[in-house]
Motif scaffolding. Structure first.
Motif, PDB file in Angstrom:
ATOM      1  N   PRO A  23       1.677  21.656   9.027  1.00 27.39           N
ATOM      2  CA  PRO A  23       1.910  21.973   7.598  1.00 27.39           C
ATOM      3  C   PRO A  23       2.143  20.741   6.976  1.00 27.39           C
ATOM      4  O   PRO A  23       2.940  19.746   7.359  1.00 27.39           O
ATOM      5  N   VAL A  28       1.806  25.296   4.886  1.00 25.76           N
ATOM      6  CA  VAL A  28       2.232  26.561   6.175  1.00 25.76           C
ATOM      7  C   VAL A  28       1.177  26.504   7.271  1.00 25.76           C
ATOM      8  O   VAL A  28       0.002  26.071   6.879  1.00 25.76           O
ATOM      9  N   VAL A  70       2.466  33.787   9.409  1.00 24.08           N
ATOM     10  CA  VAL A  70       2.698  32.442   9.269  1.00 24.08           C
ATOM     11  C   VAL A  70       3.915  32.159  10.366  1.00 24.08           C
ATOM     12  O   VAL A  70       4.608  32.889  10.903  1.00 24.08           O
ATOM     13  N   GLU A  72       4.425  28.242  11.021  1.00 19.77           N
ATOM     14  CA  GLU A  72       5.302  27.027  10.578  1.00 19.77           C
ATOM     15  C   GLU A  72       5.325  26.939   9.332  1.00 19.77           C
ATOM     16  O   GLU A  72       4.332  27.228   8.538  1.00 19.77           O
ATOM     17  N   VAL A  73       6.392  26.500   8.766  1.00 21.83           N
ATOM     18  CA  VAL A  73       6.529  26.248   7.248  1.00 21.83           C
ATOM     19  C   VAL A  73       6.891  24.758   6.984  1.00 21.83           C
ATOM     20  O   VAL A  73       7.965  24.195   7.569  1.00 21.83           O
ATOM     21  N   VAL A  82       8.474  32.197   7.984  1.00 19.59           N
ATOM     22  CA  VAL A  82       7.731  32.150   9.527  1.00 19.59           C
ATOM     23  C   VAL A  82       7.914  33.691   9.839  1.00 19.59           C
ATOM     24  O   VAL A  82       9.208  34.295   9.410  1.00 19.59           O
ATOM     25  N   ALA A 133       1.352  26.413  -0.459  1.00 19.40           N
ATOM     26  CA  ALA A 133       1.590  27.837   0.021  1.00 19.40           C
ATOM     27  C   ALA A 133       2.414  28.744  -0.872  1.00 19.40           C
ATOM     28  O   ALA A 133       2.067  29.831  -0.744  1.00 19.40           O
TER      29      ALA A 133
END
Length: 353
Positions: A23, A28, A70, A72-73, A82, A133
């Motif tokens: 990301p 994300v 989701v 990974e952020v 997540v 995002a």
């Protein structure tokens, strides 16, 4: 991760291994659970769009109708976590420009098209990265499956944006849908949900039958009618109030315009192919003399997805009814090829990656 990639225009997509995306600080990574296969993917695979400097680059991962989770952020993301179930619009805005801030993020000048721009690899893949995002992602309600959301994809939201936001379709008005592929059949359902009466136009029996099942009040077989516009005017007691070209060809555009009543609204949704190359002659004197409105449509702003999802939640739209086939990632090349001769009906969705 596995992904379906354009190596040569018109040649079968290549299923290959790609690095899993990471990301951006404001973005994300989504694990894709489902992704619709759309005619816009077919146009991209064919290498169309060079006439407006919009051809996808070779090496592009296609796919622009995903839903998933989701995983990974980025550090700067504030509203997404997540584990969130999300839908990803194909029109990705930057979230900061005047268009995004005024609710027109689908035409953001700094935006990217998921699966179409080199900066936005698509979702015919196990994972997809989504920038901005907080602005772009749409939370998926618990009662909407990833497969149903992939069917909503760009089709239902584009049809809804066209009829509700652009044409301001009113209850009791007639809308003529020319071309009953995925977006056309979606427009049939959306038109009915908005309280309008619908006439569906196509040259194939199967999609016309499907349109009738979805609630079309009338159907017109353009392959057998002497004058399609006359048939539409007869079915709508003088002409449609709104007409949509859902294919992008000279015959569908002219039939749609000619079948409108005075002060009607024409919607250009379908993209042209190699024959028209982005240009179609229009009856400008008739447009002026009958005060017809010509409106372009591109996806829908992510900030308005909740309107469509509320119709799904209320049972007024059923995207699952359009899903005709669930396929694996490895089947995507052949399913795109089937679109060349219009061998698909409804919506096909990738659900196995």
């Amino acid at each position: 991760m596995r992904a379906a990639v354009v190596r040569e225009y018109g040649e079968p997509l290549v299923i290959e291994e790609r690095d899993r995306p990471t990301p951006t600080p404001d973005g994300v990574v989504v694990e894709v659970a489902a992704c619709g296969i759309c005619r816009s993917d077919w146009h991209a695979w064919q290498g169309h769009g060079d006439w407006v400097d919009d051809r996808v680059p070779r090496g592009q991962v296609l796919g622009h109708e995903p839903a998933g989770t989701v995983v990974e952020v980025g550090d700067d993301v504030a509203t997404v976590a997540v584990g969130d179930r999300v839908a990803v619009p194909f029109c990705l805005g930057d979230g900061t420009c005047s268009y995004c801030l005024s609710g027109r993020g689908n035409v953001c000048p700094n935006g990217v098209g998921l699966g179409f721009d080199s900066d936005a690899p698509g979702a015919f893949a196990e994972y997809v990265a989504v920038p901005a995002a907080d602005y772009n992602l749409v939370s998926l309600p618990p009662d909407v499956s990833a497969t149903a959301m992939a069917a909503l994809g760009c089709r239902y939201v584009t049809a809804y944006h066209a009829l509700e936001h652009r044409a301001r379709l009113g209850a009791g008005e007639w809308v003529a849908v020319h071309g009953c592929g995925g977006v056309g059949l979606s427009a049939v359902q959306v038109g009915r949900a908005l309280g309008a009466r619908v006439v569906a136009v196509d040259v194939r029996e199967a999609p016309l039958s499907r349109a009738a099942e979805l609630g079309a009040d009338a159907t017109v077989d353009a392959s057998s009618e002497g004058d399609t516009a006359d048939a539409v005017r007869a079915a709508t007691d003088g002409g449609a109030h709104v007409a949509m070209d859902a294919l992008g060809s000279v015959p569908t555009a002219r039939d749609a315009l000619d079948g409108l009543r005075r002060a009607g609204r024409y919607l250009q949704v379908g993209l042209t192919g190699g024959e028209e190359r982005g240009e179609m002659p229009l009856p400008t004197d008739a447009i002026a003399g009958r005060e017809l409105s010509v409106l372009g449509v591109r996806g829908m702003p992510p900030t308005r997805y909740d309107e469509v999802l509320s119709l799904v939640a209320g049972g007024r739209l059923d995207p699952g009814a359009l899903v005709s086939r669930e396929v694996s990632l490895g089947e995507v090349p052949e399913r795109l090829a089937a679109m060349t001769d219009f061998e698909t009906v409804g919506v096909e969705v990738v659900t196995e990656f």
